[in-house]
Motif scaffolding. Sequence first.
Motif, short mmCIF file in Angstrom:
data_model
loop_
_atom_site.label_atom_id
_atom_site.label_comp_id
_atom_site.label_asym_id
_atom_site.label_seq_id
_atom_site.Cartn_x
_atom_site.Cartn_y
_atom_site.Cartn_z
N ASP B 25 -2.45 1.68 -4.60
CA ASP B 25 -1.67 0.93 -5.60
C ASP B 25 -2.46 -0.27 -6.14
O ASP B 25 -3.62 -0.48 -5.75
CB ASP B 25 -0.30 0.52 -5.03
N GLY B 26 -1.84 -1.06 -7.00
CA GLY B 26 -2.52 -2.18 -7.64
C GLY B 26 -3.11 -3.19 -6.66
O GLY B 26 -4.08 -3.88 -6.98
N GLN B 27 -2.52 -3.25 -5.45
CA GLN B 27 -3.05 -4.17 -4.43
C GLN B 27 -4.01 -3.47 -3.47
O GLN B 27 -4.36 -4.02 -2.43
CB GLN B 27 -1.90 -4.80 -3.62
N GLY B 28 -4.38 -2.23 -3.82
CA GLY B 28 -5.33 -1.52 -2.97
C GLY B 28 -4.72 -0.88 -1.74
O GLY B 28 -5.44 -0.39 -0.87
N ARG B 29 -3.39 -0.88 -1.67
CA ARG B 29 -2.74 -0.29 -0.49
C ARG B 29 -2.65 1.23 -0.63
O ARG B 29 -2.37 1.74 -1.72
CB ARG B 29 -1.34 -0.86 -0.32
N PRO B 30 -2.88 1.96 0.47
CA PRO B 30 -2.82 3.43 0.40
C PRO B 30 -1.40 3.90 0.11
O PRO B 30 -0.42 3.22 0.43
CB PRO B 30 -3.27 3.87 1.79
N ARG B 31 -1.31 5.06 -0.53
CA ARG B 31 0.00 5.65 -0.83
C ARG B 31 0.02 7.09 -0.34
O ARG B 31 -0.64 7.94 -0.94
CB ARG B 31 0.27 5.60 -2.34
N ARG B 32 0.74 7.35 0.71
CA ARG B 32 0.82 8.69 1.25
C ARG B 32 2.28 9.15 1.31
O ARG B 32 3.15 8.40 1.75
CB ARG B 32 0.22 8.75 2.66
N VAL B 33 2.51 10.36 0.84
CA VAL B 33 3.84 10.95 0.81
C VAL B 33 3.80 12.23 1.65
O VAL B 33 2.84 13.01 1.53
CB VAL B 33 4.24 11.31 -0.64
N VAL B 34 4.80 12.44 2.50
CA VAL B 34 4.85 13.68 3.28
C VAL B 34 6.08 14.48 2.86
O VAL B 34 7.19 13.93 2.79
CB VAL B 34 4.88 13.41 4.80
N ILE B 35 5.85 15.74 2.56
CA ILE B 35 6.92 16.65 2.12
C ILE B 35 7.09 17.74 3.17
O ILE B 35 6.10 18.33 3.63
CB ILE B 35 6.53 17.29 0.75
N GLN B 36 8.35 17.98 3.54
CA GLN B 36 8.66 19.11 4.42
C GLN B 36 8.99 20.32 3.56
O GLN B 36 9.91 20.25 2.72
CB GLN B 36 9.87 18.78 5.31
#
Lengths: 297, 297
Positions: B25-36
């Motif tokens: 994101d804009g602050q450099g934080r990782p973005r991870r989404v988990v889908i079942q």
Amino acid sequence: VENARPEEWHAIAANDLLVMTLTPDGQGRPRRVVIQLMPAPISAGWVENIRLLARAHWWDGLAVVRVQDNYVTQWGDPDGEDAARARALPAGLRVMTEADYLTPVIRRVLNHPDGQGQYNNVEPNYTEPLRNNSFGPVQFANGWPVGHMTDSTGAEFLYPAHCYGMVGVGRNLSPDTGSGAELYTVIGHAPRHLDANIALVGRVIDGMPHLSSLPRGTGPLGFYETPAERTLISSIRLASELPAAEQPRFEYLSTDSQSFGLYADARANRRDPFFIRPAGGADVCNIPVPVRRVAAR
Amino acid sequence: VENARPEEWHAIAANDLLVMTLTPDGQGRPRRVVIQLMPAPISAGWVENIRLLARAHWWDGLAVVRVQDNYVTQWGDPDGEDAARARALPAGLRVMTEADYLTPVIRRVLNHPDGQGQYNNVEPNYTEPLRNNSFGPVQFANGWPVGHMTDSTGAEFLYPAHCYGMVGVGRNLSPDTGSGAELYTVIGHAPRHLDANIALVGRVIDGMPHLSSLPRGTGPLGFYETPAERTLISSIRLASELPAAEQPRFEYLSTDSQSFGLYADARANRRDPFFIRPAGGADVCNIPVPVRRVAAR
């Protein structure tokens, strides 16, 4: 909706519009949210408190304090729970009771003296062919989605439904009912378990993404953990207090109108070529009341 | 839920977990989404296509293309509608039919050979005391919220319900059913009119705010108007394809379990001191199936 007759649209009074201006976003773009307040008799005491708070400019400089995913965005005084630091409330706020969550149904429709087709009382409009949801008959009254209950004496009551975008009054544990200083809007699936347990006072009719797409808070219940995460409120004003040229004007489609009935039927029975199996029914929260912006006077 | 017995929790197979990594994101934080992903037999053809697309790394470098407020966030190939520029799909994708939106109900429960309590077929679990919603009986089957219908011959079918966070397959006009390359998740009030009209293939079980709090698109249907507005997908992988140490592990509470029944009853009849009038019922989408992360093997 596009073919509705002019008289099926009702103007929303400037006194029923709340204009909330947040500080500009990261790209410097303005953020304005418009809320339609509920007309009497529904939640009238809290709505009057909100008008009083807006006239006192009470929210100016306060903040969005909580964004809980699939639930609510909430704003008010970040120090509201800290008696030593809380901003003083203006004099004259009414204390409402839990009985006021319910509005007695009067089965008689009166034309409003202003001739605009508003009603002085509440007559539920059981627009066909909607079906009932989990909580019994749920339809529209005076332009709002409502639930309906009958008490042990046979008396009938309505209460507004917690649909997406509806605005409610934060409160502490029962019997507290909240003053109206702490407000929230629904940003997920309708939390209908809150119906008749908390006061609803309006709905967001413009600028909803400014509240629904805010970063979610990472503290308990979605509260922001640091002040820096909060979005600040520049001002909240009644449209009637703004200069005439700045007053937004909106109309809503009468939920008693023939056009609304056709619209509700179309929502329940999608006929466009995308759909292969129309549902034959719709949840009241999937039939948002049409609202449109109109040119300044 | 906290008191559920260990055997009431079911492990989600690594082959049923899709790990979606967005650019930071804009602050450099990782973005991870988990889908079942849904286990067979529900939507099995589309789910198999999605596994094939993930193994081909087909989504890598593509984007979130659409965020429509109170509706869906959608991702896939921004040039998917442009035959000259679209990314080629891998060979071997199945073409599903509209009949596959429905899953025949087999009124017999078989223990899965792996002994983990999964079922090879579909047996709806009419957990009391939930009430029906607009669309007839709606409950849970094999860990998923489902609707139920009976055709003119008396044959029974289930279909998954479009609750918040459910993941579905974008498609063009009927009779197209979509391949699984274009996916969306619900970010607002459940659009139940889409049920049995479009394939659902899973649900977001972690990282939902990375999809629900994205800026809304300002084009028609919430599509972004410029490429710069899109969020890019770094990768989408089956957990089973990740190194063992990086594989997330989750469990869900069996919807056939006694603990789930107690949980559903508690959702329908809130007993904590905040509530003054328990609703006595709940929409299926207000009873999210509990999912928990567990330590790596």
